[in-house]
Write a protein that holds these residues in place. Structure first.
Motif, PDB file in Angstrom:
ATOM      1  N   GLU A 612       0.845  -1.199   0.000  1.00 41.48           N
ATOM      2  CA  GLU A 612       0.000   0.000   0.000  1.00 41.48           C
ATOM      3  C   GLU A 612       0.878   1.246   0.000  1.00 41.48           C
ATOM      4  N   MET A 613       0.386   2.296  -0.644  1.00 46.44           N
ATOM      5  CA  MET A 613       1.149   3.531  -0.770  1.00 46.44           C
ATOM      6  C   MET A 613       0.537   4.621   0.106  1.00 46.44           C
ATOM      7  N   TRP A 614       1.399   5.395   0.747  1.00 49.09           N
ATOM      8  CA  TRP A 614       0.893   6.616   1.375  1.00 49.09           C
ATOM      9  C   TRP A 614       1.065   7.767   0.390  1.00 49.09           C
ATOM     10  N   GLN A 615       0.499   8.929   0.702  1.00 45.23           N
ATOM     11  CA  GLN A 615       0.324   9.968  -0.317  1.00 45.23           C
ATOM     12  C   GLN A 615       1.288  11.138  -0.224  1.00 45.23           C
ATOM     13  N   GLY A 616       2.366  10.972   0.566  1.00 47.46           N
ATOM     14  CA  GLY A 616       3.409  11.991   0.532  1.00 47.46           C
ATOM     15  C   GLY A 616       3.157  13.169   1.458  1.00 47.46           C
ATOM     16  N   ILE A 617       3.944  14.245   1.238  1.00 48.41           N
ATOM     17  CA  ILE A 617       3.924  15.421   2.111  1.00 48.41           C
ATOM     18  C   ILE A 617       3.436  16.626   1.321  1.00 48.41           C
ATOM     19  N   ILE A 618       2.461  17.305   1.888  1.00 50.88           N
ATOM     20  CA  ILE A 618       1.971  18.572   1.321  1.00 50.88           C
ATOM     21  C   ILE A 618       2.493  19.711   2.195  1.00 50.88           C
TER      22      ILE A 618
END
Length: 644
Positions: A612-618
């Motif tokens: 599963e992938m997380w969506q990074g840093i905003i």
């Protein structure tokens, strides 16, 4: 004209084919008793009100009692001296009768056959060719959308049992069985309006250890529980904010419904809303607080309830012998499981009912969703063990579904910590027993439970294993909230191995080869579900601390491995420093607000679950003004790793 006459004659002949009283299950014949004096009569919805009245009036002369499912569906108790007249009347009105099914009974369970066959075809065979060659009078057939080897075949005959036998005996099918309707009496409306406290939470000696679990999590909104029942009050003020878009799997021409999205249909359908409240009642001052009120509930309607009476011969019935009967259909249940698993993407299924008879089609679908659900981690399925008035010796009395090896079966205990039974006088003595046996896994509170009622009312006395099962479904949601990567087998291990060995002075717990997750007893399983210990073990198995607070408003240090199951927000003027691993559940991200700061010093940001992938840093800011500490967020990485 000649073709029409031939068709009518063939229908009548097909209708009168007599099958032996068995169907095939696990390659063996399951025998049942047939009661021709109780019939389930469905009438075409295209008939006018006047046609229905004439037909029903003619049948009334032959029957002692009638229970009404709907304007087009009835259960009729035939006068023993008028059976031939009844059959003759039905035959003369065959054009408007869509089902004429006698009551069947097996192991004290009542059911009847529809005009549908559920089957799974073996490789390299063609269904239509087999139907034609065997002379099955089918109208249509349709394929299971999620398993192309499985079909539902619709007939133009009441001889479903015969044709299911005939198809199975060709050797071309893994299973071939009638799509049975089943029914069971619904228990649990106790008369104890003064019992307002949620003893499952607050009782000093017997409780599910929920309050310390709530210090860790109230449930996560990403964790969804599908409730399969008779529909839920979607507008209930104590539920509405926790409900997902639901589904109505009740698919019957004769039981016409206006319900949509999992809504209940009639005032009789109180059972689903009561179960929903145990899991999802909001944390307010209304109808108690749900076990996992931070998670989401998907209402799926798979049954309806009608009012019957204990005295079948008295006409009119007495006012004090009312009983509630829940009716379901195996095909509806299969459709509901498909929807929960593949459309709603639910994590947990809660079932507070049990099928009347064993079914290869149902068991195959249970095994499928418990294996493939949750992206291959397996859906967690919880089922009530059932209630009975049979007070005989130790035996496996559990209802089907609860007996399935992939299902967590739940019995009920009283505030005294003892299995609910008819001679139990702690608080109140019910008129039924909690089913038990070798398939029982755990127990939960199942007597006098405060919860929600349809039309924004509240119960203070919901009881039976129907109220016990949603307690366990709620605890399973808490477990997945702190560790969403767990497989079905791991969740089962956690729930069973952390149980409280309730009332060891009454129950002798010992090792059992069929129950490897700790000591076990035939009446109370592994014991009383323990929410706090289950949540703790779920965190330990992940090797991290679950972080429920995901909005950082002041300077914070995370120096141990941690997991978040939501978006992580770092507010203005706050700094989050991470020096160990942060596991981020799939689909979530880190948001650094203007003026906020994320420091990863020797730590790792990675996904929580394999694959599963997380969506990074905003990093938020204002590109139109000069850079300054309060104008944009900032991220500082020192010997840091970012993965997945």
């Amino acid at each position: 004209m000649k073709k029409i006459i031939v068709m009518i004659v063939s229908i009548i002949i097909a209708c009168n084919i007599s099958a032996q009283n068995y169907y095939y299950y696990h390659n063996e014949r399951v025998f049942f008793e047939k009661n021709e004096y109780v019939r389930n009569i469905f009438i075409s919805t295209s008939t006018s009100e006047q046609q229905r009245k004439i037909f029903l009036d003619s049948l009334q002369k032959c029957v002692a009692r009638v229970d009404t499912f709907s304007s087009f569906a009835y259960r009729m108790f035939i006068d023993s001296s008028k059976l031939s007249s009844f059959d003759s009347t039905v035959m003369h009105n065959y054009a408007i009768v869509t089902l004429n099914a006698p009551e069947l009974e097996q192991n004290q369970s009542k059911f009847w056959a529809s005009r549908e066959i559920l089957l799974e075809i073996k490789p390299n065979y063609v269904l239509q060719s087999i139907l034609n060659s065997t002379g099955v009078p089918y109208v249509s057939f349709h394929q299971d959308e999620y398993n192309p080897a499985k079909y539902t075949v619709s007939l133009i005959s009441d001889s479903t049992i015969y044709y299911a036998q005939r198809l199975y005996e060709t050797g071309c099918f893994v299973f071939s069985e009638p799509n049975f309707y089943g029914e069971a009496e619904i228990y649990g409306l106790e008369d104890n309006p003064a019992f307002y406290d949620q003893w499952a939470i607050h009782n000093d000696s017997v409780n599910i250890n929920l309050l310390p679990a709530w210090n860790i999590t109230h449930g996560d909104a990403k964790v969804k529980i599908a409730l399969l029942d008779c529909g839920v009050d979607l507008d209930h003020s104590d539920l509405v904010d926790n409900l997902e878009h639901g589904y109505d799997a009740v698919n019957s021409d004769v039981y016409q419904v206006s319900a949509e999205n999992g809504m209940y249909e009639s005032a009789n359908d109180w059972h689903g809303t009561a179960c929903a409240g145990v899991i999802s009642s909001l944390n307010n001052e209304e109808c108690g607080v749900g076990i996992a009120f931070g998670s989401r509930l998907v209402p799926i309607r798979i049954s309806f309830i009608y009012v019957s009476h204990t005295n079948k011969e008295q006409n009119p019935p007495a006012d004090d012998d009312i009983i509630y009967i829940q009716v379901w259909n195996n095909g509806w249940f299969i459709d509901a499981m498909n929807h929960a698993c593949y459309i709603d993407k639910a994590d947990i299924i809660s079932c507070s009912f049990g099928l009347s008879q064993p079914s290869d089609a149902v068991e195959s679908k249970i095994a499928e969703v418990c294996t493939t659900g949750r992206d291959g981690k397996g859906m967690i399925m919880v089922a009530a063990s059932g209630n009975t008035r049979n007070n005989n010796v130790l035996s496996d009395t559990l209802k089907y579904i609860a007996k399935h090896p992939s299902v967590i079966s739940v019995g009920s205990v009283s505030p005294c910590g003892k299995r609910v039974k008819m001679d139990e006088n702690c608080v109140v003595a019910p008129d039924y027993n909690s089913c038990y046996g070798d398939s029982l896994d755990v127990v939960a509170p199942g007597l006098l439970i405060p919860t929600t009622q349809i039309e924004s009312d509240c119960y203070n006395s919901f009881s039976g294993t129907s109220s016990a099962a949603p307690h366990v479904a709620g605890v399973a949601a808490l477990v997945l909230s702190v560790n969403p990567c767990l497989t079905r087998e791991e969740v089962t291990y956690i729930l069973e191995s952390t149980c409280t060995k309730v009332r060891p002075d009454v129950y002798n717990y010992g090792n059992s080869p069929n129950h490897p997750n700790g000591t076990w007893n035939i009446e109370v399983g592994h014991g009383l579900v323990n929410a706090y210990e289950a949540v703790l073990l779920a965190q330990q198995m992940g090797g991290y601390v679950f972080r429920s607070q995901t909005e950082i408003q002041s300077n914070t240090l995370w120096d141990t491995a941690s997991l978040i199951n939501d978006d992580l927000i770092i507010d203005s003027l706050a700094t989050l420093t991470i020096t160990d691993t942060l596991f981020i559940a799939g689909g979530h991200r880190i948001i650094v607000r203007p003026g906020g700061k994320l420091i990863v010093n020797g730590g790792t940001l990675t996904s929580a679950c394999d694959g599963e992938m997380w969506q990074g840093i905003i990093v938020e800011g204002n590109a139109n003004i000069r850079q300054a500490a309060l104008a944009q967020g900032s991220v500082i990485l020192t010997n840091a790793t970012i993965e997945n």
